[in-house]
Design a protein around this motif. Structure first.
Motif, PDB file in Angstrom:
ATOM      1  N   SER A 268     -34.440  -5.795  -3.478  1.00 28.16           N
ATOM      2  CA  SER A 268     -35.823  -6.001  -3.053  1.00 28.16           C
ATOM      3  C   SER A 268     -36.301  -7.419  -3.352  1.00 28.16           C
ATOM      4  CB  SER A 268     -36.748  -4.977  -3.716  1.00 28.16           C
ATOM      5  OG  SER A 268     -36.826  -5.209  -5.104  1.00 28.16           O
ATOM      6  N   ALA A 269     -35.668  -8.083  -4.330  1.00 28.16           N
ATOM      7  CA  ALA A 269     -36.050  -9.452  -4.679  1.00 28.16           C
ATOM      8  C   ALA A 269     -35.378 -10.490  -3.779  1.00 28.16           C
ATOM      9  CB  ALA A 269     -35.689  -9.739  -6.135  1.00 28.16           C
ATOM     10  N   ILE A 270     -34.367 -10.069  -3.030  1.00 28.99           N
ATOM     11  CA  ILE A 270     -33.639 -10.978  -2.153  1.00 28.99           C
ATOM     12  C   ILE A 270     -34.278 -10.931  -0.770  1.00 28.99           C
ATOM     13  CG2 ILE A 270     -31.420 -11.475  -1.051  1.00 28.99           C
ATOM     14  CD1 ILE A 270     -30.076 -10.117  -3.442  1.00 28.99           C
ATOM     15  N   LEU A 271     -34.589 -12.076  -0.239  1.00 25.20           N
ATOM     16  CA  LEU A 271     -35.139 -12.147   1.114  1.00 25.20           C
ATOM     17  C   LEU A 271     -34.057 -11.766   2.116  1.00 25.20           C
ATOM     18  CD1 LEU A 271     -37.026 -15.546   0.835  1.00 25.20           C
ATOM     19  CD2 LEU A 271     -38.027 -13.260   0.755  1.00 25.20           C
ATOM     20  N   PRO A 272     -34.447 -11.129   3.221  1.00 21.71           N
ATOM     21  CA  PRO A 272     -33.440 -10.741   4.221  1.00 21.71           C
ATOM     22  C   PRO A 272     -32.537 -11.892   4.648  1.00 21.71           C
ATOM     23  CG  PRO A 272     -35.533  -9.745   4.749  1.00 21.71           C
ATOM     24  CD  PRO A 272     -35.781 -10.672   3.591  1.00 21.71           C
ATOM     25  N   SER A 273     -33.074 -13.077   4.808  1.00 21.16           N
ATOM     26  CA  SER A 273     -32.244 -14.211   5.231  1.00 21.16           C
ATOM     27  C   SER A 273     -31.232 -14.599   4.161  1.00 21.16           C
ATOM     28  CB  SER A 273     -33.115 -15.423   5.579  1.00 21.16           C
ATOM     29  OG  SER A 273     -33.857 -15.840   4.448  1.00 21.16           O
ATOM     30  N   GLN A 274     -31.558 -14.335   2.886  1.00 24.75           N
ATOM     31  CA  GLN A 274     -30.616 -14.642   1.808  1.00 24.75           C
ATOM     32  C   GLN A 274     -29.451 -13.665   1.803  1.00 24.75           C
ATOM     33  OE1 GLN A 274     -33.680 -14.551  -1.252  1.00 24.75           O
ATOM     34  NE2 GLN A 274     -33.170 -16.654  -1.793  1.00 24.75           N
TER      35      GLN A 274
END
Length: 100
Positions: free
Chosen positions: A91-97
């Motif tokens: 949840s802390a990782i952005l989708p693009s990451q």
């Protein structure tokens, strides 16, 4: 870590291999179109396995980006089921990451 294991397991499952290393990576089935009867299939599900074209200059080819997207989709699907730690990390990782 759990996230690293999730990524590795996702690649192994979707590639249909037991070990994720250079010796076991399948080559691209040249001359066989994805979605055809001859494309490599998962024996358990009958679904197409992912394949990557490892040739120089093909890194952003549509077959490669589609395969990576299937890995990302599996991480998003399975990750939250791996417990609170994995859920928190994802949840802390952005989708693009995730896609990088």
């Amino acid at each position: 870590t759990g996230t690293k294991d999730l990524v590795g397991e996702s690649f192994k499952l979707l590639l249909g291999i037991q070990k994720l290393d250079a010796q076991h990576l399948p080559g691209y089935p040249m001359g066989i179109g994805e979605g055809t009867d001859n494309w490599p299939k998962d024996p358990a599900t009958g679904k197409d396995l992912i394949r990557f074209d490892w040739r120089v200059g093909k890194h952003d080819d549509s077959i490669n980006t589609a395969g990576l997207q299937r890995v990302v989709d599996r991480i998003r699907l399975v990750g939250p089921q791996m417990g609170d730690a994995a859920k928190g990390i994802l949840s802390a990782i952005l989708p693009s990451q995730i896609e990088k």
